[in-house]
Design an enzyme around this catalytic site. Structure first.
Site, PDB file in Angstrom:
ATOM      1  N   CYS A 115       0.817  -1.223   0.000  1.00 24.93           N
ATOM      2  CA  CYS A 115       0.000   0.000   0.000  1.00 24.93           C
ATOM      3  C   CYS A 115       0.849   1.272   0.000  1.00 24.93           C
ATOM      4  O   CYS A 115       0.340   2.354  -0.286  1.00 24.93           O
ATOM      5  CB  CYS A 115      -0.937   0.022   1.197  1.00 24.93           C
ATOM      6  SG  CYS A 115      -1.849  -1.491   1.397  1.00 24.93           S
ATOM      7  N   HIS A 255      -3.710   6.940   2.930  1.00 25.60           N
ATOM      8  CA  HIS A 255      -4.109   5.612   2.465  1.00 25.60           C
ATOM      9  C   HIS A 255      -5.479   5.291   3.067  1.00 25.60           C
ATOM     10  O   HIS A 255      -5.738   5.587   4.228  1.00 25.60           O
ATOM     11  CB  HIS A 255      -3.060   4.584   2.911  1.00 25.60           C
ATOM     12  CG  HIS A 255      -3.433   3.189   2.561  1.00 25.60           C
ATOM     13  ND1 HIS A 255      -3.938   2.851   1.322  1.00 25.60           N
ATOM     14  CD2 HIS A 255      -3.396   2.031   3.278  1.00 25.60           C
ATOM     15  CE1 HIS A 255      -4.194   1.557   1.305  1.00 25.60           C
ATOM     16  NE2 HIS A 255      -3.874   1.040   2.476  1.00 25.60           N
ATOM     17  N   ASN A 285     -10.348  -0.397   0.439  1.00 27.04           N
ATOM     18  CA  ASN A 285      -8.886  -0.286   0.415  1.00 27.04           C
ATOM     19  C   ASN A 285      -8.389  -0.832  -0.925  1.00 27.04           C
ATOM     20  O   ASN A 285      -8.622  -1.997  -1.236  1.00 27.04           O
ATOM     21  CB  ASN A 285      -8.334  -1.108   1.590  1.00 27.04           C
ATOM     22  CG  ASN A 285      -6.823  -1.103   1.666  1.00 27.04           C
ATOM     23  OD1 ASN A 285      -6.130  -0.725   0.723  1.00 27.04           O
ATOM     24  ND2 ASN A 285      -6.300  -1.548   2.791  1.00 27.04           N
TER      25      ASN A 285
HETATM   26  O1  UT7 Z   1      -3.766  -1.583   3.610  1.00 25.14           O
HETATM   27  C1  UT7 Z   1      -3.579  -2.795   4.282  1.00 25.14           C
HETATM   28  C2  UT7 Z   1      -3.544  -2.594   5.711  1.00 25.14           C
HETATM   29  N1  UT7 Z   1      -4.673  -3.184   6.371  1.00 25.14           N
HETATM   30  C3  UT7 Z   1      -5.296  -2.494   7.329  1.00 25.14           C
HETATM   31  O2  UT7 Z   1      -5.047  -1.349   7.521  1.00 25.14           O
HETATM   32  C4  UT7 Z   1      -6.277  -3.176   8.188  1.00 25.14           C
HETATM   33  C5  UT7 Z   1      -6.060  -2.791   9.621  1.00 25.14           C
HETATM   34  N2  UT7 Z   1      -6.998  -3.434  10.490  1.00 25.14           N
HETATM   35  C6  UT7 Z   1      -8.296  -3.060  10.570  1.00 25.14           C
HETATM   36  O3  UT7 Z   1      -8.714  -2.160   9.873  1.00 25.14           O
HETATM   37  C7  UT7 Z   1      -9.157  -3.720  11.584  1.00 25.14           C
HETATM   38  O4  UT7 Z   1      -8.341  -4.509  12.429  1.00 25.14           O
HETATM   39  C8  UT7 Z   1     -10.278  -4.605  10.955  1.00 25.14           C
HETATM   40  C9  UT7 Z   1     -11.309  -3.723  10.282  1.00 25.14           C
HETATM   41  C10 UT7 Z   1      -9.687  -5.578   9.972  1.00 25.14           C
HETATM   42  C11 UT7 Z   1     -10.973  -5.387  12.055  1.00 25.14           C
HETATM   43  O5  UT7 Z   1     -11.522  -4.494  13.019  1.00 25.14           O
HETATM   44  P1  UT7 Z   1     -11.259  -4.699  14.562  1.00 25.14           P
HETATM   45  O6  UT7 Z   1     -11.980  -3.656  15.262  1.00 25.14           O
HETATM   46  O7  UT7 Z   1      -9.766  -4.810  14.762  1.00 25.14           O
HETATM   47  O8  UT7 Z   1     -11.965  -6.077  14.821  1.00 25.14           O
HETATM   48  P2  UT7 Z   1     -11.344  -7.421  15.384  1.00 25.14           P
HETATM   49  O9  UT7 Z   1     -10.443  -8.040  14.374  1.00 25.14           O
HETATM   50  O10 UT7 Z   1     -10.798  -7.163  16.755  1.00 25.14           O
HETATM   51  O11 UT7 Z   1     -12.622  -8.312  15.510  1.00 25.14           O
HETATM   52  C12 UT7 Z   1     -13.651  -8.040  16.458  1.00 25.14           C
HETATM   53  C13 UT7 Z   1     -14.743  -9.061  16.276  1.00 25.14           C
HETATM   54  C14 UT7 Z   1     -14.237 -10.478  16.253  1.00 25.14           C
HETATM   55  O12 UT7 Z   1     -15.175 -11.288  16.933  1.00 25.14           O
HETATM   56  P3  UT7 Z   1     -14.854 -11.842  18.384  1.00 25.14           P
HETATM   57  O13 UT7 Z   1     -13.601 -12.642  18.230  1.00 25.14           O
HETATM   58  O14 UT7 Z   1     -14.662 -10.610  19.220  1.00 25.14           O
HETATM   59  O15 UT7 Z   1     -16.067 -12.647  18.710  1.00 25.14           O
HETATM   60  C15 UT7 Z   1     -14.237 -10.832  14.782  1.00 25.14           C
HETATM   61  O16 UT7 Z   1     -14.387 -12.204  14.552  1.00 25.14           O
HETATM   62  O17 UT7 Z   1     -15.414  -8.853  15.021  1.00 25.14           O
HETATM   63  C16 UT7 Z   1     -15.430 -10.067  14.291  1.00 25.14           C
HETATM   64  N3  UT7 Z   1     -15.376  -9.769  12.868  1.00 25.14           N
HETATM   65  C17 UT7 Z   1     -16.473  -9.499  12.141  1.00 25.14           C
HETATM   66  N4  UT7 Z   1     -17.765  -9.419  12.467  1.00 25.14           N
HETATM   67  C18 UT7 Z   1     -18.637  -9.088  11.486  1.00 25.14           C
HETATM   68  C19 UT7 Z   1     -14.305  -9.699  12.067  1.00 25.14           C
HETATM   69  N5  UT7 Z   1     -14.663  -9.387  10.820  1.00 25.14           N
HETATM   70  C20 UT7 Z   1     -16.007  -9.249  10.844  1.00 25.14           C
HETATM   71  C21 UT7 Z   1     -16.959  -8.921   9.859  1.00 25.14           C
HETATM   72  N6  UT7 Z   1     -18.251  -8.850  10.233  1.00 25.14           N
HETATM   73  N7  UT7 Z   1     -16.625  -8.685   8.584  1.00 25.14           N
END
Ligand code: UT7
Length: 328
Positions: A115, A255, A285
């Protein structure tokens, strides 16, 4: 050696027609519109048509950037394509684009910094022009991330889209153009965001396909923490090198990975949201293409004016990061 001021003399973008909405994703994985909007800010992304590859998206963006710069393809000395989704291993996507454009006098190569690739490309190109080696360089960020996205993995499939943004760099009047670049890498964090399969470490095989090794793997939380720290650090370092105060920023073009990551960068820089280009709700993204698409859109929307101080900042797989300060 005489250094010439270098700036952006034309911008262009292209996104495919097909739209993938949060509602569509609800039918594909266990997710919902509310979760996606609150956690990422995203509502839609664009998906390339089956017959389109990265060089096709790059071509449309490049044609627009050349027209805006009032140049023909034959006037290009070099083409750099930043991408992690090249049409194929080789020839490079830049060579395929050179042929499509008929830019027969241009050298061409791809650049791999995920990215951050577009900012790495700008730094490379601007130094080649500043030293007098080249006059006009096309820098493109182009991706078909849908081709390496696992649409059964809700952790990643809601994030990514396809598209391309392009700029032409050339010399500009004194007082304008690029003021600084800040580039960095931390290869130790490479395993947080990667595609393992198909390279020399793990050649493509029935097992690699079965094991989904050709798709993006991301440790979202870890990347998130890195992103929040590095966006502010990189932007502040680029500002310091340029001798520009953060209160004098006219437009931030970050980004487009997550609205919460962008908001943390805005807080760190004490900037209101009006001074930030945000389009991730429409495109998700798009890795190396996110910043040039956002910049081209800022130009289309008349949000940049001569003399404006613009900060570009990005981060991504590698891990890598990059920032630049320029005067429009
Ligand atoms: O350019 C490339 C660089 N990439 C990035 O910049 C991505 C950086 N990371 C992020 O933007 C965030 O970490 C995400 C958007 C990917 C995830 O958000 P988060 O607030 O960090 O969520 P999390 O991974 O801590 O997940 C929280 C919960 C989990 O459930 P449990 O384990 O708490 O029961 C996930 O399983 O949300 C769940 N979850 C979802 N729920 C509904 C993860 N993805 C989804 C989804 N829909 N799509």
């Amino acid at each position: 050696m005489m250094l010439h001021p270098v700036g952006i003399i034309g911008t262009g973008k292209y996104v495919p027609e097909r739209i993938l909405t949060n509602k569509d994703l609800e039918r594909m994985v266990e997710t919902n519109d509310e979760w996606i909007v609150t956690r990422t800010g995203m509502r839609e992304r664009r998906i390339a048509a089956p017959e389109q590859a990265t060089s096709d998206l790059a071509y449309h963006a490049a044609v627009k950037a050349l027209a805006a710069a009032e140049l023909t393809a034959e006037e290009l000395d070099l083409i750099i394509v930043a991408t992690i989704t090249p049409d194929m291993f080789f020839p490079s996507t830049a060579c395929l684009l050179q042929d499509k454009l008929g830019a027969r006098k241009a050298a061409a190569f791809d650049l791999s910094a995920a990215c951050s690739g577009f900012i790495y490309g700008l730094a490379t190109a601007s130094n080649m022009i500043a030293t007098g080696m080249y006059k006009h360089v096309l820098v493109v960020g182009a991706e078909c991330l849908s081709r390496i996205t696992d649409y059964t993995d809700r952790n990643t499939c809601i994030l990514f889209g396809d598209g391309a943004g392009a700029v032409v760099l050339g010399t500009v009047p004194e007082g304008r153009g690029f003021r600084s670049f800040e580039l960095g890498a931390d290869g130790g964090g490479g395993e947080l965001l990667r595609v393992c399969g198909g390279g020399s470490r793990m050649p493509s095989s029935a097992e690699s396909v079965e094991g989904k090794q050709h798709f993006i793997y991301m440790a979202g939380n870890e990347v998130y923490k890195f992103a929040v720290r590095i966006m502010g650090n990189a932007a502040e370092e680029a500002l310091r090198k340029a001798g520009v105060d953060k209160k004098d920023i006219d437009l931030l073009v970050p980004h487009q990975a997550n609205i919460r990551i962008i908001q943390s960068a805005l807080n760190r820089l004490d900037l209101p949201e009006e001074k930030c280009m945000i389009n991730l709700h429409k495109y998700g993204n798009v890795s190396a293409a996110s910043i040039p698409i956002a910049l081209a859109e800022a130009v289309e929307q008349n949000r940049v004016h001569e003399g404006d101080r613009i900060v570009l900042v990005g981060f991504g797989g590698g891990l890598t990061w990059g920032a630049s300060v320029l005067v429009w």
